[in-house]
Design an enzyme around this catalytic site. Structure first.
Site, PDB file in Angstrom:
ATOM      1  N   GLN A   1      -4.775  -5.331   6.906  1.00  0.00           N
ATOM      2  CA  GLN A   1      -5.738  -6.372   6.513  1.00  0.00           C
ATOM      3  C   GLN A   1      -5.522  -7.643   7.335  1.00  0.00           C
ATOM      4  O   GLN A   1      -6.468  -8.372   7.631  1.00  0.00           O
ATOM      5  CB  GLN A   1      -5.601  -6.715   5.017  1.00  0.00           C
ATOM      6  CG  GLN A   1      -5.754  -5.542   4.056  1.00  0.00           C
ATOM      7  CD  GLN A   1      -7.167  -4.952   4.025  1.00  0.00           C
ATOM      8  OE1 GLN A   1      -8.151  -5.639   4.311  1.00  0.00           O
ATOM      9  NE2 GLN A   1      -7.272  -3.682   3.690  1.00  0.00           N
TER      10      GLN A   1
ATOM     11  N   ASP B   1       2.868  -4.884   8.027  1.00  0.00           N
ATOM     12  CA  ASP B   1       1.678  -4.046   7.842  1.00  0.00           C
ATOM     13  C   ASP B   1       0.467  -4.966   7.980  1.00  0.00           C
ATOM     14  O   ASP B   1       0.133  -5.721   7.066  1.00  0.00           O
ATOM     15  CB  ASP B   1       1.714  -3.376   6.463  1.00  0.00           C
ATOM     16  CG  ASP B   1       0.410  -2.623   6.162  1.00  0.00           C
ATOM     17  OD1 ASP B   1      -0.527  -2.681   6.985  1.00  0.00           O
ATOM     18  OD2 ASP B   1       0.332  -1.995   5.088  1.00  0.00           O
TER      19      ASP B   1
ATOM     20  N   HIS C   1       0.871  -1.177   0.000  1.00  0.00           N
ATOM     21  CA  HIS C   1       0.000   0.000   0.000  1.00  0.00           C
ATOM     22  C   HIS C   1       0.915   1.236   0.000  1.00  0.00           C
ATOM     23  O   HIS C   1       2.028   1.182   0.513  1.00  0.00           O
ATOM     24  CB  HIS C   1      -0.824  -0.064   1.292  1.00  0.00           C
ATOM     25  CG  HIS C   1      -1.912   0.929   1.418  1.00  0.00           C
ATOM     26  ND1 HIS C   1      -1.695   2.220   1.849  1.00  0.00           N
ATOM     27  CD2 HIS C   1      -3.248   0.823   1.209  1.00  0.00           C
ATOM     28  CE1 HIS C   1      -2.859   2.864   1.893  1.00  0.00           C
ATOM     29  NE2 HIS C   1      -3.816   2.044   1.507  1.00  0.00           N
TER      30      HIS C   1
ATOM     31  N   LYS D   1     -10.765  -0.880  10.460  1.00  0.00           N
ATOM     32  CA  LYS D   1     -11.030  -2.017   9.566  1.00  0.00           C
ATOM     33  C   LYS D   1     -11.496  -3.236  10.362  1.00  0.00           C
ATOM     34  O   LYS D   1     -11.913  -4.231   9.795  1.00  0.00           O
ATOM     35  CB  LYS D   1      -9.769  -2.370   8.776  1.00  0.00           C
ATOM     36  CG  LYS D   1      -9.376  -1.287   7.774  1.00  0.00           C
ATOM     37  CD  LYS D   1      -8.185  -1.712   6.961  1.00  0.00           C
ATOM     38  CE  LYS D   1      -7.481  -0.561   6.281  1.00  0.00           C
ATOM     39  NZ  LYS D   1      -8.123  -0.082   5.076  1.00  0.00           N
TER      40      LYS D   1
ATOM     41  N   CYS E   1      -4.673   2.724  -3.696  1.00  0.00           N
ATOM     42  CA  CYS E   1      -3.447   3.153  -2.987  1.00  0.00           C
ATOM     43  C   CYS E   1      -2.292   2.184  -3.236  1.00  0.00           C
ATOM     44  O   CYS E   1      -1.454   1.972  -2.349  1.00  0.00           O
ATOM     45  CB  CYS E   1      -3.676   3.318  -1.496  1.00  0.00           C
ATOM     46  SG  CYS E   1      -4.915   4.524  -1.084  1.00  0.00           S
TER      47      CYS E   1
HETATM   48  N1  PMP Z   1      -1.977  -0.986   4.483  1.00  0.00           N
HETATM   49  C1  PMP Z   1      -2.954  -1.718   3.969  1.00  0.00           C
HETATM   50  C2  PMP Z   1      -2.662  -3.119   3.536  1.00  0.00           C
HETATM   51  C3  PMP Z   1      -4.251  -1.206   3.868  1.00  0.00           C
HETATM   52  O1  PMP Z   1      -5.234  -1.963   3.361  1.00  0.00           O
HETATM   53  C4  PMP Z   1      -4.500   0.104   4.303  1.00  0.00           C
HETATM   54  C5  PMP Z   1      -5.886   0.714   4.167  1.00  0.00           C
HETATM   55  N2  PMP Z   1      -6.491   0.455   2.942  1.00  0.00           N
HETATM   56  C6  PMP Z   1      -3.444   0.841   4.848  1.00  0.00           C
HETATM   57  C7  PMP Z   1      -2.210   0.259   4.923  1.00  0.00           C
HETATM   58  C8  PMP Z   1      -3.644   2.232   5.363  1.00  0.00           C
HETATM   59  O2  PMP Z   1      -4.530   2.218   6.452  1.00  0.00           O
HETATM   60  P1  PMP Z   1      -5.189   3.555   7.004  1.00  0.00           P
HETATM   61  O3  PMP Z   1      -5.793   4.245   5.830  1.00  0.00           O
HETATM   62  O4  PMP Z   1      -6.202   3.069   7.994  1.00  0.00           O
HETATM   63  O5  PMP Z   1      -4.114   4.363   7.632  1.00  0.00           O
END
Ligand code: PMP
Length: 427
Positions: free
Chosen positions: A205, A202, A125, A228, A385
């Site tokens: 998920q 990270d 991401h 999430k 993203c």
């Molecule tokens: N890493 C992953 C794998 C994600 O799915 C996300 C959110 N889509 C993020 C990082 C960023 O998370 P946040 O927007 O809650 O800061």
């Protein structure tokens, strides 16, 4: 909550799932972006706004004591949920993005030097790419990327080849938000340690779909977002090993993170407050307690089996039905792409979560999403993203559907029928 026996019982906890959109029952399949909130979380937030709304750690009055107890209670709950050794290991942030920025900035200031490397996974991401680029730029270090194979798995042969003593930290996705495959993070951690590198996982998920035990994983950092996994937005976590968090400089300066302050010099508060400058989003953080209790209740006993059975059906159904659509490319099928391949254990590295990203020839993802929305189905489209990953697969956009335990096979069936309708309208 404790008497949940069926998916319908689970759904009953989520007011947002009871609504119609455009006159159709909502089929919410954008859970990879954020989850809906159960009543227990809504009640806690309400209760705090109505009764225990006061700044934490500061005042000597009842409201502040209550808010502090709920905030610190949530820290205990997070620690228990991921099996952290102590409360000092748990830093509250506003989400995964803030968590990775904290580690990238603070760890790299202390440990990254010119000529060093930061290794990241190719399915990252943006929030697991950009903060490391910024840190590397400051230090004169460079980024190395673990490539992604055609089936969406990380190329572990390349990983082992690229890993050397110059790599100071490996930042790896537990589960990619586009591909939905559980990465072999334990293997990454063991190999990184053998070369003296730290590992950040990270878990944005991963925390939602896997049982996480940070001591068993032995990672240096595990980061995730509360929103999430049923908590409200503005909540997030850095789990860090204590000796590292102690050695790292604070990320932000301000109130609550200090011991003594003079105009000449400041000494810092002990962990975890050293990394929690300013008024935290204490109601959001407190909501992690009921949220994780709720998540925990879905992972135990009979209901856990009901959920696994439903998710298995959803995964098999979507894999077959999406591939039947003419011109449909599904990304991240992993082991399922290979005829006769053995299925990994449920939740183990290589296994698939109920999350599918795809493209259909002749249909723009954004057009599909708009038509699906009018039929009541909420899906995600765009770069998600993950622009480098999109480039890897030669596309600029995908459609993604992502499921949580409150979603049903029936919803998956309605989604597929709606998708067929949308495709017919666009072709
Ligand atoms: N890493 C992953 C794998 C994600 O799915 C996300 C959110 N889509 C993020 C990082 C960023 O998370 P946040 O927007 O809650 O800061």
């Amino acid at each position: 909550m404790c008497s949940m026996k069926s998916i319908e019982d689970i759904r009953g906890n989520f007011p947002a799932l009871q609504q119609n959109v455009w006159g159709k029952p909502l089929v919410y399949l954008d859970n990879g972006a954020t989850s809906q909130k159960p009543q227990c979380v809504i009640d806690l937030v309400d209760r705090m706004h109505c009764g225990a709304n006061a700044n934490v750690h500061r005042a000597m009055h009842k409201l502040s004591d209550e808010a502090t107890a709920l905030y610190e209670g949530a820290r205990e709950k997070v620690g228990e949920f991921i099996n952290a050794p102590a409360r000092e290991n748990i830093i509250f942030t506003s989400g995964t993005t803030a968590s990775i920025n904290l580690v990238a900035s603070s760890f790299c200031r202390k440990f990254l030097r010119e000529g060093d490397k930061v290794m990241i996974s190719g399915d990252s991401h943006h929030s697991n790419i950009v903060p490391w680029q910024m840190a590397c730029e400051m230090a004169g270090a460079s980024i190395v990327v673990i490539p992604v194979k055609d089936n969406g798995e990380l190329d572990m042969e390349e990983f082992h080849r690229l890993l050397d003593e110059k790599v100071k930290i490996v930042a790896v996705e537990h589960i990619s938000n586009v591909l939905g495959l559980v990465n072999p993070v334990k293997e990454v951690i063991e190999a990184a340690h053998s070369k003296g590198a730290a590992v950040l996982v990270d878990g944005a998920q991963g925390i939602v779909h896997c049982k996480v035990d940070v001591q068993e994983l032995d990672c240096e950092f595990y980061v995730c977002s509360g929103h999430k996994i049923y908590a409200t937005t503005g909540s997030g976590v850095v789990y860090g090993k204590k000796e590292l968090l102690e050695a790292m400089p604070p990320y932000m300066g301000g109130g609550d993170m200090v011991d003594t302050v003079t105009f000449e010099k400041t000494t810092y508060a002990p962990l975890p407050l050293k990394f929690e400058a300013g008024t935290p989003n204490f109601i959001a953080q407190a909501s992690l307690a009921p949220a994780l209790e709720f998540a925990q209740s879905l992972r135990e006993g009979e209901i856990a089996q009901v959920i696994e059975a439903e998710e298995r059906k959803i995964i098999a159904y979507l894999k077959d039905e999406l591939q039947k659509i003419e011109g449909c490319t599904v990304y991240g099928l992993g082991w399922m792409q290979q005829e006769g391949a053995a299925e990994p254990q449920w939740g183990a590295p290589g296994s698939k979560i109920p999350l599918f990203s795809f493209n259909i020839e002749g249909c723009f993802p954004s057009d599909l999403a708009q038509l699906l929305d009018k039929m009541g189905v909420a899906v995600r489209t765009g770069l998600m993203c993950c622009e480098p990953l999109m480039t890897r697969f030669g596309v600029t956009s995908m459609v993604r559907v992502s499921f949580l335990p409150y979603n049903t096979l029936q919803e998956a069936e309605y989604f597929i029928a709606s998708l067929h309708r949308a495709v017919r309208m666009l072709r």
